[in-house]
Design an enzyme around this catalytic site. Structure first.
Site, PDB file in Angstrom:
ATOM      1  N   ASN A  63     -14.355  -3.513   1.799  1.00  0.00           N
ATOM      2  CA  ASN A  63     -13.083  -3.513   2.520  1.00  0.00           C
ATOM      3  C   ASN A  63     -12.884  -4.807   3.296  1.00  0.00           C
ATOM      4  O   ASN A  63     -12.050  -4.869   4.199  1.00  0.00           O
ATOM      5  CB  ASN A  63     -13.003  -2.326   3.475  1.00  0.00           C
ATOM      6  CG  ASN A  63     -12.750  -1.026   2.739  1.00  0.00           C
ATOM      7  OD1 ASN A  63     -12.252  -1.025   1.610  1.00  0.00           O
ATOM      8  ND2 ASN A  63     -13.089   0.084   3.362  1.00  0.00           N
ATOM      9  N   ASP A  82     -13.915   2.744   8.129  1.00  0.00           N
ATOM     10  CA  ASP A  82     -14.465   2.612   6.773  1.00  0.00           C
ATOM     11  C   ASP A  82     -15.057   1.217   6.646  1.00  0.00           C
ATOM     12  O   ASP A  82     -14.622   0.397   5.832  1.00  0.00           O
ATOM     13  CB  ASP A  82     -13.370   2.843   5.735  1.00  0.00           C
ATOM     14  CG  ASP A  82     -13.922   3.011   4.322  1.00  0.00           C
ATOM     15  OD1 ASP A  82     -15.156   3.052   4.161  1.00  0.00           O
ATOM     16  OD2 ASP A  82     -13.112   3.098   3.380  1.00  0.00           O
ATOM     17  N   ARG A  95       0.878  -1.170   0.000  1.00  0.00           N
ATOM     18  CA  ARG A  95       0.000   0.000   0.000  1.00  0.00           C
ATOM     19  C   ARG A  95       0.913   1.217   0.000  1.00  0.00           C
ATOM     20  O   ARG A  95       1.696   1.435   0.935  1.00  0.00           O
ATOM     21  CB  ARG A  95      -0.890  -0.007   1.234  1.00  0.00           C
ATOM     22  CG  ARG A  95      -1.843  -1.176   1.308  1.00  0.00           C
ATOM     23  CD  ARG A  95      -3.090  -0.970   0.483  1.00  0.00           C
ATOM     24  NE  ARG A  95      -3.990  -0.011   1.132  1.00  0.00           N
ATOM     25  CZ  ARG A  95      -5.105   0.426   0.580  1.00  0.00           C
ATOM     26  NH1 ARG A  95      -5.444   0.045  -0.637  1.00  0.00           N
ATOM     27  NH2 ARG A  95      -5.888   1.256   1.230  1.00  0.00           N
TER      28      ARG A  95
END
Length: 377
Positions: free
Chosen positions: A252, A247, A78
């Site tokens: 996700n 989130d 990431r």
């Protein structure tokens, strides 16, 4: 009614960088993190473009020598977007993400990928990066939204969809059960002014909206939500502090056999009321369902219904949730910012023309207007 957009029309460019060009620098850095004589080698896999937009995501295979044997790990990198690539967030803190995932793995059986390496300075690739284990599983797609059909979740049998729903809510309850969250995750307390934790979370969202508005222009709809949220802020005595995923979306989560095997994307993690996550996951599905309806598609009206979610959460947590109205509107505000940044990025990369009415970018506009009308706001 307009036909649904095609798959390519909804994909978002995330970066102007060439992923292959990053590999030599990343390999050299890993040589400093692994044991002597490790001789690391990296292979770049395919990108991930059906979910998420907040960070560049690379799939990698790492091999190295250790104690005379060859070790192999499948990894996900990431990488914080470059400033010129229209980042979703004004500030990224990979250290917080690294630490919260590590602590969750140590304190619970909630499935999170093992975090392996953190480069927080940006000296290697130009922006910070995090490397974690790659997990095999399936994710409900954002592009096209899973409510549009022709994907594993939409096509699943009702009992399988129910298992996805219940196992995901059980996962939320486990996250919220980590004891003494206010102390354990004190580093997640929003770095914003505010007399209460929830006010600091609201001011974090306000600052994020203001960041988005500087680039794309103001949204009267988002500002109406902000005005209402500020006026109706719940008292601290009405909630307890837990770890909030931040989130909490189906997109996700990675699933196997219709249950989570990886909880992903912790950029928005915070501490706050448990209602933040529960309202967020319900509202996120309502958004995708409403978008499907807007294109004349049936969507998934019997999935993630608030009454079912509340009941399942009570079973697994032993807690009856407070009224979710404020937290639903909080999710609506944050979704507004997500859509503003997503649309702004498409404009930035030349994938769409800038609309005269910025609020055309808000795909949940009709849903939010309906909610605000019900509230008299």
């Amino acid at each position: 009614m307009s036909p649904p957009p095609d798959d390519q029309g909804m994909r978002l460019q995330r970066s102007s960088r060439d992923p292959a060009a990053l590999i030599p620098r990343l390999t050299g850095w890993l040589a400093t993190q692994l044991p002597d004589e490790a001789d690391p080698k990296l292979t770049l896999g395919s990108g991930i473009d059906s979910n998420g937009m907040s960070a560049e995501t690379l799939t990698l295979t790492l091999s190295w020598r250790e104690a005379g044997d060859t070790q192999v790990a499948d990894l996900i990198a990431r990488v914080v977007p470059a400033p010129g690539d229209f980042p979703v967030y004004e500030h990224y803190n990979l250290r917080d993400q690294f630490d919260v995932m590590r602590i969750v793995a140590e304190a619970t059986d909630v499935p999170v990928p093992q975090v392996r390496f953190l480069e927080p300075t940006g000296d290697v690739l130009g922006t910070p990066l995090l490397l974690m284990d790659r997990v095999a599983g399936r994710v409900p797609p954002d592009v096209m939204p899973y409510t549009f059909g022709d994907n594993w979740l939409f096509d699943a049998a009702p009992e399988q969809q129910r298992r996805v729903q219940e196992s995901t809510i059980e996962t939320l309850a486990k996250l919220h059960a980590i004891p003494d969250a206010a102390t354990t995750f004190a580093f997640l307390d929003p770095r914003q002014p505010g007399a209460s934790l929830l006010e600091r979370n609201l001011n974090r969202a306000r600052a994020w909206y203001e960041f988005a508005a500087r680039d794309i222009g103001p949204s009267p709809l988002a500002e109406r939500i902000l005005t209402w949220l500020t006026a109706k802020l719940p008292e601290p005595s009405s909630y307890e502090t837990v770890l909030s995923w931040g989130d909490a979306r189906l997109g996700n989560c990675m699933y196997r056999d219709f249950a989570p095997v990886a909880v992903l994307d912790w950029e928005m993690a915070t501490i706050g009321p448990r209602e933040l996550d529960v309202a967020w996951i319900v509202f996120g599905h309502r958004v995708f369902h409403a978008i499907a309806n807007n294109f004349g598609l049936p969507g998934m009206p019997d999935f993630m219904r608030v009454e079912d979610v509340r009941a399942t959460y009570a079973v697994h947590s032993g807690v009856e949730l407070a009224d979710l109205t404020w937290y639903t509107m909080f999710a609506a505000l944050n979704y507004s910012v997500v859509f503003m940044r997503a649309g702004g990025r498409q404009i930035h990369f030349g994938e769409m023309e800038r609309p005269d009415d910025i609020e055309l970018l808000l795909h949940h506009r009709s849903l939010v207007e309906e909610l605000l009308a019900e509230l008299g706001a």
